[in-house]
Design a protein around this motif. Structure first.
Motif, short mmCIF file in Angstrom:
data_model
loop_
_atom_site.label_atom_id
_atom_site.label_comp_id
_atom_site.label_asym_id
_atom_site.label_seq_id
_atom_site.Cartn_x
_atom_site.Cartn_y
_atom_site.Cartn_z
N GLY A 537 29.76 9.82 3.65
CA GLY A 537 29.05 10.97 3.08
C GLY A 537 28.01 10.62 2.04
N VAL A 538 27.98 9.34 1.60
CA VAL A 538 26.95 8.89 0.66
C VAL A 538 25.78 8.35 1.47
CG1 VAL A 538 26.36 7.23 -1.14
CG2 VAL A 538 28.57 8.40 -1.18
N GLN A 551 25.30 -0.05 4.83
CA GLN A 551 26.31 -0.68 5.68
C GLN A 551 25.73 -1.01 7.05
OE1 GLN A 551 29.70 1.76 6.86
NE2 GLN A 551 31.10 0.05 6.53
N VAL A 552 24.98 -0.06 7.61
CA VAL A 552 24.33 -0.29 8.90
C VAL A 552 23.34 -1.44 8.80
CG1 VAL A 552 22.69 0.71 10.54
CG2 VAL A 552 24.65 2.06 9.75
N ASN A 553 22.58 -1.51 7.71
CA ASN A 553 21.60 -2.56 7.53
C ASN A 553 22.24 -3.94 7.45
OD1 ASN A 553 18.90 -3.55 7.02
ND2 ASN A 553 19.49 -3.81 4.88
N VAL A 554 23.37 -4.04 6.75
CA VAL A 554 24.10 -5.31 6.69
C VAL A 554 24.48 -5.76 8.10
CG1 VAL A 554 26.25 -6.41 5.96
CG2 VAL A 554 24.95 -5.05 4.33
N ARG A 595 36.47 0.38 1.07
CA ARG A 595 35.56 1.29 1.79
C ARG A 595 34.74 0.60 2.87
NH1 ARG A 595 37.57 6.22 1.06
NH2 ARG A 595 37.81 6.77 -1.14
N LYS A 596 35.22 -0.52 3.38
CA LYS A 596 34.48 -1.21 4.44
C LYS A 596 34.75 -0.62 5.82
CE LYS A 596 34.19 -5.68 2.07
NZ LYS A 596 35.14 -5.44 0.97
N GLY A 597 35.51 0.45 5.89
CA GLY A 597 35.85 1.03 7.17
C GLY A 597 34.65 1.59 7.92
N LEU A 598 34.74 1.55 9.25
CA LEU A 598 33.77 2.28 10.08
C LEU A 598 34.11 3.76 10.08
CD1 LEU A 598 33.66 -0.13 13.18
CD2 LEU A 598 32.29 -0.23 11.08
N ILE A 599 35.33 4.07 9.63
CA ILE A 599 35.84 5.44 9.57
C ILE A 599 36.49 5.62 8.21
CG2 ILE A 599 37.38 7.14 10.67
CD1 ILE A 599 37.39 5.28 13.14
N LYS A 605 33.80 9.60 10.80
CA LYS A 605 33.10 8.40 11.25
C LYS A 605 31.81 8.20 10.46
CE LYS A 605 35.13 8.94 15.80
NZ LYS A 605 34.96 9.45 17.16
N LYS A 606 31.61 6.95 10.03
CA LYS A 606 30.39 6.60 9.33
C LYS A 606 29.31 6.21 10.34
CE LYS A 606 33.34 4.72 5.65
NZ LYS A 606 33.67 3.56 4.81
N LEU A 607 28.10 6.05 9.85
CA LEU A 607 27.00 5.67 10.74
C LEU A 607 27.28 4.34 11.44
CD1 LEU A 607 23.92 6.61 8.51
CD2 LEU A 607 24.85 7.91 10.44
N ALA A 608 27.97 3.44 10.76
CA ALA A 608 28.26 2.13 11.35
C ALA A 608 29.17 2.25 12.56
CB ALA A 608 28.88 1.20 10.30
#
Length: 625
Positions: A537-538, A551-554, A595-599, A605-608
């Motif tokens: 959500g951030v 996170q997606v960029n990493v 907070r490294k989860g994909l979910i 679900k996060k963008l990753a």
């Protein structure tokens, strides 16, 4: 005779010179010999049992846990274990406890998420429950405990039955002599205190959930019964798709030499009678009329029926061949690429220790939606439901014991614990086709003592199960310019090398990964951990910490780097779902979660997640050969 002295005397571990130095062996043998010979039942989830799940009364034994331990550290048998009740109306008042009026906890379940006052509690809690039982002649009854974290002490009707150390593997306590017709009671003291010489040790990066965390049941068997079996596709020198040879053994407790054992796999045309040897073991080497091999695409399971005397047991087993060839991982002779995620045994949505059918259904729903074919069960054996579901759903598994970072590798007694836990893990899950890798450790320090310890342990695993590759997740090295050279000597003891790295999060910038050159062993490499934290959500820019976009960029830059490593045979991002960790203390961002989860922990679900979902669907990063 102890378990280990029996194994050594029988020569089952082979030539010790090959696998363990004489110096280490001389030091370790006394500690190994202290391990008692215990019954460990295989396939309990496929037997008819009397469940003891439900509400258990509990009492908190505040440190220094005087009800459990004497000042000298010995276990008391004369306190709460007696389950006496104070006379509140007359006479002397000597009992300062009462289970009958105590509150209850759900079993299975951790105590931390059931009672807010126990959320951060680490120590001793006593559990008690009554149950009705009618003993039957010519039978033996065992109390089966799926897992209890970390040390457990068990009494039935005031009789000390057994102790167990280890928070993630099952154990069985014989209660035959302690049971009586009618009402009985069981008392279990569980101590979740972390110990320097424990496995894991004191410094863990996950929540130390305490309690009776998995199913508990009573298992009643004939006096002669099947406690262990191994039924698998014969691991020939070279894989052949026409191979239908099955091998293994059935072990029968109480059997004399020559006792008949029947093995039937009706769908595979197997119906044979075996004979036990003097140790109650009935080995076999037979040919099935036909076999459809297990794979993620076709997760075929066969009904395997075992019987000896009055005991009968049915299991669902898949047959497949997993091996390493150079830098390739071969499943049924075909090179595979593992697309997966790491997973702690954290329950989705409700949090706490995962243990239920609903928990497992949710986890596998995430994995299937991700297009994953693989999951690393970090950093300890998970509930057996995970392997059973993976067998049915076609998800491959990495399973490991919790040798994580701060372990007393120099102590023979710790090696003895590790060997026993390894045995418990392999014994429970060796018949699960989904389990393709045994792991002996995660992120351990590179020094000669550790290397000898884990090399010996890897060889123990091969002796217990020569059909699966052995792995471990290595950490380091740090970058020297744009060079990364992994020269950890532990890699020499492994068939598949796990490489943890966090370029772009703990080290360097995300774009630094583009130009890093890795030198890795010429073995199959799994990128067994990589990633970055993001609070669901951030949102923000691609370089904004804690944003989903960062996170997606990493990961985007990681994919560039990983694609240049020719021997990479799997992606295992850290981690599928956010999980509790008391070391993660940034308010409003972590709040006690990694907070490294994909979910997120509540299933968002996060963008990753979408990023990996597409990569896995398109098979766009990495190759099988």
């Amino acid at each position: 005779m102890t378990y280990f002295s029996k194994v050594f005397a029988g020569g089952k571990l082979g030539c010790r010179k090959t696998f363990i130095s004489l110096v280490w062996y001389a030091a370790a043998l006394p500690a190994l010999a202290q391990q008692p010979l215990k019954t460990l039942l295989v396939g309990v989830d496929h037997r008819s049992v009397m469940s003891l799940n439900g509400d258990w009364h509990y009492l908190v034994d505040q440190p220094p846990a005087r009800a459990l331990y004497t000042p000298a550290g010995k276990v008391r048998d004369n306190s709460y274990a007696l389950n006496t009740h104070p006379n509140i109306n007359s006479g002397p008042h000597n009992d300062e406890y009462d289970f009958a009026t105590a509150p209850t906890l759900k079993v299975p379940g951790d105590w931390n998420t059931q009672d807010p006052t126990l959320f951060r509690y680490e120590g001793v809690i006593w559990y008690q429950r009554d149950f009705d039982f009618q003993p039957r002649p010519n039978t033996r009854t065992f109390l089966h405990i799926g897992a209890a974290n970390y040390k457990s002490f068990v009494w039935v009707n005031q009789k000390r039955i057994c102790d167990h150390e280890g928070g993630f593997t099952p154990f069985d306590c014989e209660v035959t002599a302690a049971l009586k017709p009618g009402t009985n009671f069981v008392v279990i003291a569980v101590d979740s205190t972390r110990e320097v010489d424990g496995i894991p040790s004191v410094g863990i990066d996950w929540f130390n959930y305490g309690g009776l965390t998995r199913d508990i049941s009573l298992v009643t068997l004939p006096t002669q019964f099947i406690d262990d079996y191994d039924v698998h596709l014969k691991h020939e020198g070279t894989f052949s798709p026409s191979n239908t040879n099955l091998t293994g053994y059935v072990h029968v407790v109480g059997a004399t030499a020559g006792t008949p054992v029947t093995l039937r796999i009706p769908e595979a045309g197997v119906n044979t009678t075996l004979k036990t040897d003097a140790e109650g073991r009935a080995p076999f080497d037979i040919k099935a009329s036909k076999l459809d091999l297990w794979s993620p695409e076709t997760p075929k399971l066969y009904k395997v029926e075992l019987a000896s005397g009055e005991d009968k047991l049915t299991d669902d087993i898949g047959f497949r061949d997993i091996r390493v060839d150079g830098t390739r991982i071969l499943l049924n002779g075909k090179a595979i690429f593992l697309q997966g995620a790491n997973m702690h045994a954290e329950a989705p949505y409700r949090t706490g220790r995962a243990y239920s059918d609903e928990d497992v259904k949710n986890i596998f729903g995430f994995l299937k939606d991700l297009n994953a074919n693989f999951v690393r069960l970090a950093h300890y054996p998970h509930d057996e439901r995970m392997e059973r579901t993976a067998d049915r759903e076609g998800i491959m598994i990495w399973s490991e014991i919790p040798l994580w970072q701060h372990i007393s590798f120099e102590k023979p007694e710790v090696y003895a614990k590790a060997t026993y836990m390894l045995n418990e893990m392999i014994r429970r899950d060796r018949n699960k086709a989904s389990v393709i890798l045994w792991s002996v450790s995660n992120e351990t320090p590179n020094n000669p003592t550790r290397t000898e310890f884990l090399t010996n342990l890897a060889n123990e695993a091969r002796k217990l199960d020569p059909t699966r590759p052995i792995t471990s997740a290595l950490i380091g090295p740090h970058a020297k310019g744009n060079e990364m050279v992994q020269d950890d000597p532990l890699a020499n003891a492994l068939d598949v090398v796990g490489q943890n790295e966090y370029v772009g999060w703990y080290e360097g910038r995300p774009e630094d990964a583009d130009n890093i050159k890795w030198t890795l062993p010429q073995k199959p490499i799994l990128i067994s951990e990589f990633g970055a934290e993001a609070k669901q959500g951030v949102h923000g820019g691609k370089d904004e910490r804690w944003a989903e976009e960062q996170q997606v960029n990493v990961y985007e830059h990681q994919f560039v780097m990983i694609s240049k490593i020719p021997q990479v045979r799997g992606l295992v991002p850290w981690v599928l779902m956010d999980f509790r960790s008391p070391t993660r203390n940034i308010p409003k961002l972590q709040d006690g979660f990694n907070r490294k989860g994909l979910i997120s922990e509540d299933g968002k679900k996060k963008l990753a997640f979408t990023q990996f979902q597409k990569v896995y669907k398109d098979h766009s990063v990495g190759k099988a050969e």
